[in-house]
Design an enzyme around this catalytic site. Structure first.
Site, PDB file in Angstrom:
ATOM      1  N   ASP A 129       0.826  -1.208   0.000  1.00  0.00           N
ATOM      2  CA  ASP A 129       0.000   0.000   0.000  1.00  0.00           C
ATOM      3  C   ASP A 129       0.861   1.259   0.000  1.00  0.00           C
ATOM      4  O   ASP A 129       0.570   2.219  -0.731  1.00  0.00           O
ATOM      5  CB  ASP A 129      -0.905   0.004   1.233  1.00  0.00           C
ATOM      6  CG  ASP A 129      -1.980  -1.056   1.156  1.00  0.00           C
ATOM      7  OD1 ASP A 129      -3.004  -0.800   0.506  1.00  0.00           O
ATOM      8  OD2 ASP A 129      -1.799  -2.138   1.729  1.00  0.00           O
ATOM      9  N   TYR A 130       1.892   1.264   0.814  1.00  0.00           N
ATOM     10  CA  TYR A 130       2.741   2.454   0.885  1.00  0.00           C
ATOM     11  C   TYR A 130       3.552   2.634  -0.402  1.00  0.00           C
ATOM     12  O   TYR A 130       3.746   3.760  -0.867  1.00  0.00           O
ATOM     13  CB  TYR A 130       3.650   2.367   2.110  1.00  0.00           C
ATOM     14  CG  TYR A 130       2.882   2.524   3.407  1.00  0.00           C
ATOM     15  CD1 TYR A 130       2.426   3.774   3.823  1.00  0.00           C
ATOM     16  CD2 TYR A 130       2.581   1.425   4.189  1.00  0.00           C
ATOM     17  CE1 TYR A 130       1.710   3.919   5.001  1.00  0.00           C
ATOM     18  CE2 TYR A 130       1.860   1.559   5.376  1.00  0.00           C
ATOM     19  CZ  TYR A 130       1.427   2.808   5.767  1.00  0.00           C
ATOM     20  OH  TYR A 130       0.703   2.953   6.927  1.00  0.00           O
TER      21      TYR A 130
END
Length: 397
Positions: free
Chosen positions: A168-169
Site C-alpha cells: 500500500d505504501y
C-alpha cells in the site's frame, strides 16, 4: 515559508492506506488536501490498531495536514456538492472498486464537465482494465498476486507476507509520483488533465525484473529464500558474539574487497571460488559460512567499528526502541512529536524527503471526522450555517 505545493488543491475521496497516503504526502508539502468521508463512521483507517485505550494510533499520522469533511456521494445533493468541490480542485484521488463512481453517476465525463482540467488518480487492487479489474483489492492479496509473497520466507515453510502494509505504501508513492507528473504535463507542458490508473500489485511487480528475466531466459521459477539469492554474495542476516542480529550485504566487487580487508583475509579476494560476483553467487554457502563465523567471533560494537572503518555496509537489526534512542534518527528529525486533542501528544514519522528551500511541515494531526465542514463548505462553496445544518439533518454531511 510557502509550501512547495501551495496553490495545489487535492480532493481525497479514498480510504485506508495507499491512496490516502499519496494525498498525505502532497499535504506534507503544502497542498490543500480536502479529505471527503462518509458522514457515519468515516474512513475505516480511523479505527485500525494498534490502540491506546480506544484511540487508534495510526490515524494521527495518516490524516495529518488534511482538512476533513463529510459528504455522502450516493445522494443527489451529495453528488452536487461533490461536483462543486471538484470544480475547485486540481486533483481527485479515489480508490473505490473499479466502476463504483460511475455507478453513482460520477463517471469521468461528469467529473470533467465540472472541471475539464482536473487530474484524476485512481488506485485499485488490479487496475481499471483486465479480467481482475472489478475484484476487491487489498494489500496482502495484491502482494501475493505480484509474485513477492511466493519468494519470501524459507523454501520448506509456507510463503510469508510482509508484516505491515508494504504494497500500500509503495503504491502510494507511485500514485503521488504519477499525480505530480500529470500536473507537470498539464501546467508546464500545457497538456490536458489526465486519468491515472495505479494498481496495488503493479508497484511491487515493477520491482521484480529478476523474477521475470530469470523465468523468461532460464525457465527457472525463483523460490523462497530468507535473503538476497542469486544476485549478489555474500549477504544476509548474521548473529554477533553478544547475540545481536546484523545485516550485511556485498552488492559489488569493491564492497567485497572492503569486506576481505575488514576480515584480514586477503586470500578470499584471490581465491577463484570467490574472486568474482558470479563465482561467489555460485559458491554462496561456502562464503556465507566464512562470513558468519567471522561475525560470530566479534561483539557488535567491535564489528561495527571495523566495518565502518573499511566501508562495509552493515547495520544492526533495529527494533522500535533502537530507533527511538538512535542519534541519527534524532539528528534527521525522523520522529516528530505533535499535540493531540485526546492523547496529549503523539509521535509519528517526520517528513521525507528533505528539500533545501521548501521543506515540508506537519501543521496538525489527523482531524476529527467532519472537523472542517464549516470551513471548507463556507470558504469554497459559500454555504451558510443554516444550509449546513439542513445538510446535516439530511445526513448528507
Amino acid at each position: 515559508m510557502a509550501g512547495l505545493l501551495e496553490g495545489v488543491r487535492v480532493l481525497d475521496v479514498s480510504t485506508v492506506i495507499a491512496a490516502p497516503f499519496a494525498a498525505g504526502l502532497m499535504a506534507d508539502f503544502g497542498a490543500d488536501v480536502i479529505k471527503v468521508e462518509q458522514p457515519n463512521g468515516g474512513d475505516p483507517f480511523r479505527k485500525l490498531g494498534p490502540y491506546y485505550g480506544n484511540e487508534g494510533l495510526r490515524w494521527p499520522a495518516m490524516g495529518r495536514n488534511k482538512r476533513c469533511v463529510t459528504l455522502d456521494l450516493r445522494k443527489e445533493e451529495g453528488k452536487s456538492l461533490f461536483l462543486q468541490l471538484v470544480s475547485q480542485c486540481d486533483v481527485l484521488i479515489e480508490n473505490f472498486r473499479t466502476g463504483t463512481l460511475d455507478k453513482w453517476g460520477l463517471d469521468a465525463e461528469t467529473i470533467r464537465q465540472a472541471n475539464p482540467n482536473i487530474v484524476i488518480t485512481r488506485v485499485t487492487g488490479y487496475g481499471q482494465t483486465g479480467p481482475n479489474a472489478h475484484v476487491a483489492g487489498f494489500g496482502t492479496p495484491a502482494t501475493a498476486f505480484s509474485g513477492m509473497t511466493f519468494i519470501t520466507g524459507y523454501k520448506d515453510r509456507p510463503p510469508v507476507s510482509p508484516s505491515f502494509s508494504l504494497v500500500d505504501y509503495i503504491t502510494g508513492l507511485y500514485a503521488v509520483m504519477s499525480t505530480m507528473m500529470a500536473l507537470y504535463h498539464r501546467d508546464a507542458l500545457h497538456g490536458k488533465g489526465q486519468e491515472i490508473d495505479v494498481s496495488l500489485y503493479e508497484g511491487i511487480f515493477r520491482m521484480m525484473e529478476i523474477l521475470v528475466a530469470e523465468y523468461h531466459k532460464n525457465g527457472r521459477i525463483r523460490q523462497r529464500t530468507p535473503k538476497l539469492s542469486g544476485t549478489s554474495s555474500p549477504g544476509g542476516t548474521y548473529q554477533t558474539k553478544d547475540e545481536k542480529w546484523v545485516v550485511l550485504v556485498c552488492s559489488t566487487d569493491r564492497t567485497y574487497e572492503y569486506l576481505t580487508r575488514a576480515m584480514q583475509r586477503p586470500e578470499l579476494l584471490t581465491n577463484p571460488l570467490f574472486s568474482t560476483m558470479k563465482a561467489r553467487v555460485e559458491n554462496d554457502p561456502a562464503i556465507d559460512a566464512i562470513v558468519s563465523e567471522w561475525i560470530a567471533s566479534l561483539c557488535y560494537k567491535d564489528l561495527k567499528e571495523i566495518v565502518d572503518r573499511e566501508g562495509v555496509p552493515v547495520s544492526l537489526v533495529y527494533d522500535a526502541e533502537d530507533i527511538f534512542n538512535d542519534p541519527h534518527y534524532a539528528a534527521r528529525g525522523n520522529i516528530v512529536e505533535m499535540p493531540h486533542p485526546t492523547l496529549g501528544t503523539i509521535k509519528m514519522p517526520g517528513i521525507t524527503p528533505v528539500f533545501s528551500e521548501t521543506p515540508g511541515e506537519i501543521k496538525w494531526v489527523g482531524p476529527r471526522l467532519g472537523e472542517h465542514n464549516q470551513q471548507v463548505y463556507s470558504e469554497l462553496l459559500g454555504l451558510d450555517d443554516a444550509q449546513l445544518q439542513e445538510l446535516k439533518s439530511k445526513e448528507i454531511i
